[in-house]
Design a protein around this motif. Structure first.
Motif, mmCIF file in Angstrom:
data_model
loop_
_atom_site.group_PDB
_atom_site.id
_atom_site.type_symbol
_atom_site.label_atom_id
_atom_site.label_comp_id
_atom_site.label_asym_id
_atom_site.label_seq_id
_atom_site.Cartn_x
_atom_site.Cartn_y
_atom_site.Cartn_z
ATOM 1 N N SER A 61 -7.602 1.365 -4.193
ATOM 2 C CA SER A 61 -7.018 0.017 -4.226
ATOM 3 C C SER A 61 -5.823 -0.202 -3.309
ATOM 4 O O SER A 61 -5.501 -1.347 -3.002
ATOM 5 N N PHE A 62 -5.139 0.877 -2.886
ATOM 6 C CA PHE A 62 -3.865 0.675 -2.192
ATOM 7 C C PHE A 62 -3.792 1.507 -0.921
ATOM 8 O O PHE A 62 -3.666 2.738 -0.981
ATOM 9 N N SER A 63 -3.862 0.839 0.203
ATOM 10 C CA SER A 63 -3.654 1.526 1.485
ATOM 11 C C SER A 63 -2.912 0.579 2.418
ATOM 12 O O SER A 63 -3.120 -0.640 2.389
ATOM 13 N N TRP A 64 -2.038 1.153 3.237
ATOM 14 C CA TRP A 64 -1.322 0.328 4.213
ATOM 15 C C TRP A 64 -2.287 -0.281 5.227
ATOM 16 O O TRP A 64 -2.044 -1.386 5.730
ATOM 17 N N SER A 83 -5.210 -1.585 4.716
ATOM 18 C CA SER A 83 -5.701 -2.861 4.179
ATOM 19 C C SER A 83 -4.602 -3.922 4.217
ATOM 20 O O SER A 83 -4.850 -5.083 4.563
ATOM 21 N N THR A 84 -3.386 -3.527 3.879
ATOM 22 C CA THR A 84 -2.262 -4.470 3.873
ATOM 23 C C THR A 84 -2.046 -5.073 5.250
ATOM 24 O O THR A 84 -1.977 -6.302 5.413
ATOM 25 N N ARG A 144 -6.267 5.590 -4.156
ATOM 26 C CA ARG A 144 -7.071 5.641 -2.919
ATOM 27 C C ARG A 144 -8.004 4.443 -2.818
ATOM 28 O O ARG A 144 -8.252 3.929 -1.722
ATOM 29 N N GLY A 185 0.810 -1.211 0.000
ATOM 30 C CA GLY A 185 0.000 0.000 0.000
ATOM 31 C C GLY A 185 0.841 1.258 0.000
ATOM 32 O O GLY A 185 2.026 1.252 -0.328
#
Length: 392
Positions: A367-370, A372-373, A365, A186
């Motif tokens: 698809s990629f966030s820390w 969620s990771t 915004r 992310g």
């Protein structure tokens, strides 16, 4: 729960694994549910607090032509740290000496830590297909087959292998490793955002008014796929006036600095930027981002650029190709083809970069966030420790 990350893919002057570990340390520190330990090679033995995590550095020699990277040769010290810390989960971030030390350390440990590997690097492509490219094809095939057997042995001993992209996971499955899941990485969306744009930045890098600026942030090394970009740059500059700004360190720096000195209107080379806010300012202030690495397993810098509102010019191989293939805010070019790079860059620059940038930022915004990771990682760790994952 205690988690220990160990990797040789760590440098104080950049790299995606360093970014991942820093974000992970910050997240675990903020949420308090995990005691986090990091074990990496360094110039000397020492223990420090690193963004709330306990970081051990074990002394190791420098890797040639790789700024900041070191070999993890202190096997006894590594095993002592693992035995002293007695983590519930060990996450292996590199398949070389670190893997050997971990496998030796956990033998006879009771209870044995759960072993997780993160496939941060398509090692065969990087170290055999590219690294041995000057050898005869027959020798490369032999070396490749032996290296694949080694990877099968290392990753086959893991309880689970993590991949940041579908392509990376498919590489693992081709090795016969079925216990693999995808956990996309992310970006810090509070730091990397279009609002960091600063019109003064272009002047600071020597761009004239109205001059389009392409940006690349990463290691300045041969394996990163910069050669077609550099080969096509004079033609792109002639046709569009564009300037390329490179931020990073690596063995190509001296050559690139000489080129930048000879053609300052076409190229600028800046040092590694450790300050994430200043890096975000650079991303947000350029016009588009170049993602040239065809062996990428995720592409953190490309996602950071997206989040800052930059359209991408991306090579058509590797993980960045996965999320740019149908994207209106990106153009792909054929691997190794400098003319096709020029074509892709011209298409981006002749479009509306601001519109494409807004689309790219929205995609980042979404698809990629820390968050969620690391929420996914935390759940996975719990399932492994509790024995629930084995039942699936």
């Amino acid at each position: 729960m205690k988690v220990l990350d160990i990797t040789e893919f760590f440098s104080p002057v950049g790299g995606g694994v360093r970014t991942y570990l820093e974000a992970k340390a910050r997240w675990f520190s903020a949420h308090g549910a995990v005691e986090h330990v990091i074990l990496v090679p360094g110039p000397e033995d020492r223990v420090t607090d690193w963004y709330g995590s306990r970081m051990y550095a074990v002394r190791g020699p420098a890797v040639p032509a790789s700024p900041g990277y070191r070999f993890m040769i202190a096997g006894r010290k590594v095993r002592e740290i693992i035995e002293q810390e007695r983590p519930d989960v060990i996450e292996l971030g590199s398949p070389f000496l670190a893997a050997r030390h971990v496998r030796r350390a956990v033998r006879g440990m009771a209870p044995r830590p759960k072993l997780v590997a993160f496939y941060h690097c398509d090692a065969k492509k990087v170290y055999v297909d590219f690294g041995l490219r000057r050898l005869p094809a027959a020798l490369r095939r032999i070396a490749g087959a032996r290296f694949e057997r080694y990877l099968q042995e290392v990753y086959g001993e893991m309880d689970l292998v993590l991949a940041a992209s579908l392509g990376a996971r498919e590489s693992l499955e081709r090795l016969g490793l079925q216990r693999a899941i995808t956990v996309p990485l992310g970006v810090d969306l509070e730091i990397f955002r279009p609002e960091r744009r600063d019109p003064r930045w272009k002047a600071e890098v020597g761009a004239v008014d109205g001059q389009p600026v392409l940006l690349y942030c990463g290691r300045l090394s041969a394996d990163k796929g910069l050669e077609p970009v550099l080969a096509g740059l004079p033609e792109l500059h002639r046709l569009t006036g564009a300037k390329l700004v490179l931020i990073g360190e690596g063995h190509l720096r001296r050559r690139l600095e000489a080129l930048a000195k000879a053609r300052p209107g076409m190229l600028a080379v800046l040092p590694f930027e450790p300050d994430r806010c200043r890096l975000a300012r650079a991303y947000a202030s350029a016009d588009c981002y170049v993602a040239p690495f065809p062996m990428e397993t995720f592409g953190l810098s490309a996602v950071e650029a997206m989040a800052c509102g930059l359209p991408l010019i991306a090579v058509d191989r590797g993980s960045v190709a996965e999320f740019t293939r149908q994207a209106p805010w990106a153009r792909q070019y054929r691997v190794g083809d400098s003319s096709d790079f020029v074509r892709a860059a011209r298409e981006i620059l002749s479009s509306d970069p601001n519109l494409l940038g807004r689309q790219a930022a929205a995609a980042a915004r979404q698809s990629f966030s820390w968050r969620s990771t690391f929420e996914a990682l935390y759940r996975t760790y719990l399932e492994l420790v509790d024995g629930l994952y084995d039942a699936k």
